[in-house]
Scaffold this motif. Sequence first.
Motif, short mmCIF file in Angstrom:
data_model
loop_
_atom_site.label_atom_id
_atom_site.label_comp_id
_atom_site.label_asym_id
_atom_site.label_seq_id
_atom_site.Cartn_x
_atom_site.Cartn_y
_atom_site.Cartn_z
N VAL A 211 0.84 -1.20 0.00
CA VAL A 211 0.00 0.00 0.00
C VAL A 211 0.88 1.25 0.00
O VAL A 211 0.65 2.19 -0.77
CB VAL A 211 -0.96 0.00 1.22
N GLU A 214 2.49 1.70 -3.43
CA GLU A 214 1.54 2.14 -4.45
C GLU A 214 1.23 3.64 -4.30
O GLU A 214 1.21 4.40 -5.27
CB GLU A 214 0.25 1.32 -4.34
N PHE A 215 0.99 4.06 -3.06
CA PHE A 215 0.72 5.47 -2.81
C PHE A 215 1.93 6.35 -3.10
O PHE A 215 1.82 7.45 -3.64
CB PHE A 215 0.27 5.68 -1.36
N PHE A 218 2.42 6.84 -6.86
CA PHE A 218 1.41 7.75 -7.38
C PHE A 218 1.70 9.19 -6.97
O PHE A 218 1.65 10.12 -7.79
CB PHE A 218 0.02 7.33 -6.89
N SER A 421 -5.75 12.76 -3.51
CA SER A 421 -5.55 11.83 -4.62
C SER A 421 -5.74 12.49 -5.97
O SER A 421 -4.90 12.43 -6.84
CB SER A 421 -6.53 10.66 -4.51
N ASP A 626 -6.58 4.30 -10.24
CA ASP A 626 -7.04 2.93 -10.08
C ASP A 626 -5.98 2.14 -9.33
O ASP A 626 -5.04 1.61 -9.91
CB ASP A 626 -7.30 2.32 -11.47
N PHE A 627 -6.10 2.09 -8.01
CA PHE A 627 -5.11 1.39 -7.20
C PHE A 627 -5.40 -0.10 -7.17
O PHE A 627 -6.55 -0.52 -7.08
CB PHE A 627 -5.10 1.95 -5.77
N ARG A 628 -4.33 -0.91 -7.21
CA ARG A 628 -4.51 -2.37 -7.19
C ARG A 628 -4.87 -2.88 -5.81
O ARG A 628 -5.69 -3.76 -5.65
CB ARG A 628 -3.20 -3.05 -7.61
N ALA A 630 -4.24 -0.62 -2.64
CA ALA A 630 -4.51 0.45 -1.68
C ALA A 630 -5.97 0.89 -1.77
O ALA A 630 -6.60 0.80 -2.81
CB ALA A 630 -3.58 1.64 -1.97
N LEU A 639 -1.71 7.33 2.83
CA LEU A 639 -1.73 8.24 1.69
C LEU A 639 -1.10 9.58 2.06
O LEU A 639 -0.30 10.14 1.31
CB LEU A 639 -3.18 8.44 1.22
#
Length: 680
Positions: A211, A214-215, A218, A421, A626-628, A630, A639
């Motif tokens: 998580v 991923e954040f 991004f 986001s 489009d998070f896988r 998170a 975040l």
Amino acid sequence: MNLNQLNVTEISGIGESKREVLQELGIVSVMDLLEYLPFRYDNHQLKDLADVKHEERATIEGKVHSEPSLRYFPRKKSKLSIRVLIGRYLITAVFFNQPYLKKQLTPGQTVTLTGKWDAHKMTMTVNDIKFGIQPQDESIDPVYPVKGEMSVKQVRRLIKMGFGQYGDQVEEVLPVSTRDAYKLWPRSKALYSLHFPQSFEHLKQARRRMVYEEFLLFQLKMQMFRKINREQSAGETLNFKEEDVQKFISSLPFPLTGAQGRVTGEILNDMSSPYRMNRLLQGDVGSGKTVVAAIALYAAIASGTQGALMVPTEILAEQHFQSLGQLLGPHGLTVELLTSSVKGKRRADILSRLAAGEVDVLIGTHALIQDEVEFFKLGLVITDEQHRFGVKQRRVLREKGQSPDVLFMTATPIPRTLAISVFGDMDVSVIDEMPAGRKAIETYWAKHHMLDRVLGFVQKELDQGRQAYVICPLIEESDKLDVQNAIDVHAQLQQYFQQYNVGLMHGRLHSLEKEEVMREFAENRCHVLVSTTVVEVGVNVPNATIMVIYDAERFGLSQLHQLRGRVGRGSDQSYCILIADPKSEEGKERMRIMTETSDGFVLSEKDLELRGPGDFFGNKQSGLPDFRIADIVHDYRVLEVARNDASKLVNSKAFYTDDSYALLRDYLKQTGAFSSERLD
């Protein structure tokens, strides 16, 4: 070795036929397979039935209590039912399309069932059964999205083979210093544990690592866009005297609230900086965004430039023209209105004076972005309800000047998590305080059988000279949905309120027809306005004191709040009446929350929790990442940490030179972030 470039057929046991099936799942490379994550985990630990919630998936153990009953349906479908004693509960277990179990189930036999529990019917729909007493270990089964000939078990087996062959070659993207600081697992270990968790604690640690990654990736992209946009958009420093702006603020007919003062300071700081302002101003309906806009416009004009305000509708443009004219006019500033209704000599006169610098502020609709509209020196661009304009429209207006400051305004309270986001490359200001003396709108929830009482109440308000909105979810009758529609309700209310003018507005009307209906309502020639949600972002009608919303459970909290904000704009007490018979617990919860709070930001957070981020903006909005793995609702603290870390990284020298950040830099190159390849 780059596993992203290695074809999945390099894994022993994956031939051409399996490659084609995997490709349907979006799996092309070895890394695609290793990163093909489960969408849920089935917990096969035994639970006490008393602890299982309605519609929860669970595993329970019990004894078969009766002979199975088997029924067949067309197309070889079947349903097998059996009574099972679970502790002190006698329940029904249902198996679909498994007729062979009839011969295997006998009374007195111990079985372990996994499935979905219906607490109201005391029934479990079983998707897995084991016979005999099972060992009590912590059993966690990942479930993957599959289609075609591929089963979940096959996917797991292929992933296991992939890790066996290439697991030690999974590249680590996070620097050691970051992993150590947050005690994060290595990437290969985290990925493996998401597929094959030994325990729930392992699963938690693996997810925590992925998580954050991923954040961070991004947010690195967002912060790099932001940094490059700032550097490349060296705007013009607006040189206004602070004391002049303070004099203007002191001249306003009312003092600023603390929140208005705070966001005004943020905007003025941006405007006086060498960078182009790119700021989103959020404020609930009635929080005083227009006054903040007036101060920003005054500062822009005091520095020798012009200001522009673009709004979605003519009637809204006219209202802004009146209110800003009253605030700026006494100070000798020229405010003009440009819409499609302004034609001929009047239009030509405005355009020539605008180009000559004789118009200080131009307010209008899409008419502002037409080719013939030329500014002498545009310094500040404001768009109201900015989500109603396309990216290109906003850009065209911005390009009317030499890198002017840009302020977006919205009355849609956006939860902090979504703002971080979706608007991560913007600065965000929030007016989270209402002006003193404003009466709270009283909100009530009524069932459909109470409609006569509701209409009687509306009648009393109309008799006192007030007006009312009535909102319906549909334009006309639907075969599929049993809900009220605007056309039928309009006909009914014309009969009920015969001495009053009942208007009708919906999305199929031409824009000019909509404008005319709203104008009649604004001028009190129409007393009751029946409408679909097209009235959501609309006009200021202080005389409207009642908002009635039919089938209110069909709307989200944020939309209900936006509709409620159409009333309560005058000095009289206003009311919002929600007519609803919600069948779901979520629907009842929404009605309860609406009657208990009027804070748009609290409601928007609740809406996000209840409906999820996809439904918050609606399916047409493409701004949501489009998070896988998170979840921006539940993982919002991570975040925020990732955003702060990303900001520090892109603004540090080490990020661009240190080898430990090489993979993060490569990621940004691949996404085009270094060249700021983004629409807006």
